[in-house]
Design an enzyme around this catalytic site. Sequence first.
Site, PDB file in Angstrom:
ATOM      1  N   THR A 212      10.497  -0.825  -1.656  1.00  0.00           N
ATOM      2  CA  THR A 212      10.055  -1.366  -0.354  1.00  0.00           C
ATOM      3  C   THR A 212      10.949  -2.543   0.003  1.00  0.00           C
ATOM      4  OG1 THR A 212       7.772  -0.692  -0.600  1.00  0.00           O
ATOM      5  CG2 THR A 212       8.134  -2.676   0.694  1.00  0.00           C
ATOM      6  N   ARG A 240      -2.419   8.381   3.509  1.00  0.00           N
ATOM      7  CA  ARG A 240      -2.534   7.069   2.845  1.00  0.00           C
ATOM      8  C   ARG A 240      -1.646   6.029   3.534  1.00  0.00           C
ATOM      9  NH1 ARG A 240       1.110   3.306   0.062  1.00  0.00           N
ATOM     10  NH2 ARG A 240      -0.082   2.235  -1.536  1.00  0.00           N
ATOM     11  N   VAL A 241      -2.199   4.866   3.752  1.00  0.00           N
ATOM     12  CA  VAL A 241      -1.425   3.745   4.296  1.00  0.00           C
ATOM     13  C   VAL A 241      -1.496   2.614   3.277  1.00  0.00           C
ATOM     14  CG1 VAL A 241      -1.341   1.996   6.116  1.00  0.00           C
ATOM     15  CG2 VAL A 241      -1.822   4.381   6.707  1.00  0.00           C
ATOM     16  N   GLY A 242      -0.364   1.982   3.031  1.00  0.00           N
ATOM     17  CA  GLY A 242      -0.323   0.905   2.041  1.00  0.00           C
ATOM     18  C   GLY A 242      -0.541  -0.463   2.665  1.00  0.00           C
TER      19      GLY A 242
HETATM   20  N1  ASP Z   1       3.521  -1.808  -1.302  1.00  0.00           N
HETATM   21  C1  ASP Z   1       4.035  -0.516  -0.970  1.00  0.00           C
HETATM   22  C2  ASP Z   1       2.881   0.418  -0.739  1.00  0.00           C
HETATM   23  O1  ASP Z   1       1.924   0.368  -1.488  1.00  0.00           O
HETATM   24  C3  ASP Z   1       4.927   0.064  -2.012  1.00  0.00           C
HETATM   25  C4  ASP Z   1       5.972  -0.873  -2.591  1.00  0.00           C
HETATM   26  O2  ASP Z   1       5.983  -2.028  -2.292  1.00  0.00           O
HETATM   27  O3  ASP Z   1       6.813  -0.421  -3.357  1.00  0.00           O
HETATM   28  O4  ASP Z   1       2.953   1.225   0.145  1.00  0.00           O
END
Ligand code: ASP
Length: 344
Positions: A212, A240-242
């Site tokens: 990310t 799914r949303v992060g």
């Molecule tokens: N935080 C991001 C998510 O959960 C993934 C990541 O940071 O690598 O979508």
Amino acid sequence: MNKHIKVTMALLFCMVAMNSFAQKQGQKYVMVIHGGAGTILKKNMSPEKEKAYTAVLTQALQTGYDALKAGKSSLDAVEATIHIMEDSPLFNAGKGSVFTHDGKNEMDAAIMDGSNQMAGAVAGVSIIKNPISAARAVMEKSEHVMMVGRGAETFARQSGMQLVNPKYFYTKERWNGLQQAMKEDSMKAVLDHHSKGVMKLGTLNHDYKFGTVGAVALDQAGNLAAGTSTGGMTNKKFGRVGDAPIIGAGTYANNSTAGISCTGWGEFYIRNVVAYDISAMMEYKKMSVAAAAKAALDKVGKMGGDGGLIALDKNGNVTMPFNTEGMYRGTVTEDGKIEVLIYK
Ligand code: ASP
């Protein structure tokens, strides 16, 4: 009033005036970025790969620096910097995003303006080349904060964003990552309902989420901005949303506290409202940005989550904590000195 006191008062007045002039001139401008946290070990990294990551992170920082030096806003700097990382296949954002369980790329992004708490976000988008720009368009060209899926894509089209064929986001490495994650996932228990709300590591494949990207900037006018862009987590299920596009969870900015961008196992960042928690600890408990960031990340760790974050306060203080093996990260200050780090 005797002469001595008069001179001292005149001097004091000059110093205060000069100080506020310097602040108005914005002597201090800073950019901090991350390219994701995870199991990033030196022993698993070839010299070529390390060089490639360092090159893109350096280019991203240079881009942000050039914008800030030219007097552009922190929002402009954050957006331009994130573009560089979204366009690179090395990071899990834009090109190079991880694959969902269904074999698609569904991206999330958010941006926030610390000067007025305006914010914009998109989630679950598949055809927008640079999701961070779509997030900014939501902030600046709509009356909303977050738009998802098809609607967000329609809005992006209407706002003149560059749209691409979903195939644009494909990389072989990420595709292989999905195959590996699905194999491992099928061998694991889905969720331990008896763990008092503590998800077990490996429920979602925690080794497949790094990459990310995020940026936080302080511009010459003293304004903070933060942005985060991601493909999410490999093998994520149905819609799914992060945390990245959720204001206060993965992204937050407030001129009176800090700008924050998080990376890691998103579910834990949402449940702990990490980015806002840092700002709140600074505001209510008068904690430093470093202490607040550490405290917030400790909560994530205690719950079983992993990852990291970058935070930058209004005085230009930077902190970049993480509880994983590594985190792609870097800073540049007004002297133009770029620092890129990967491992602990
Ligand atoms: N935080 C991001 C998510 O959960 C993934 C990541 O940071 O690598 O979508």
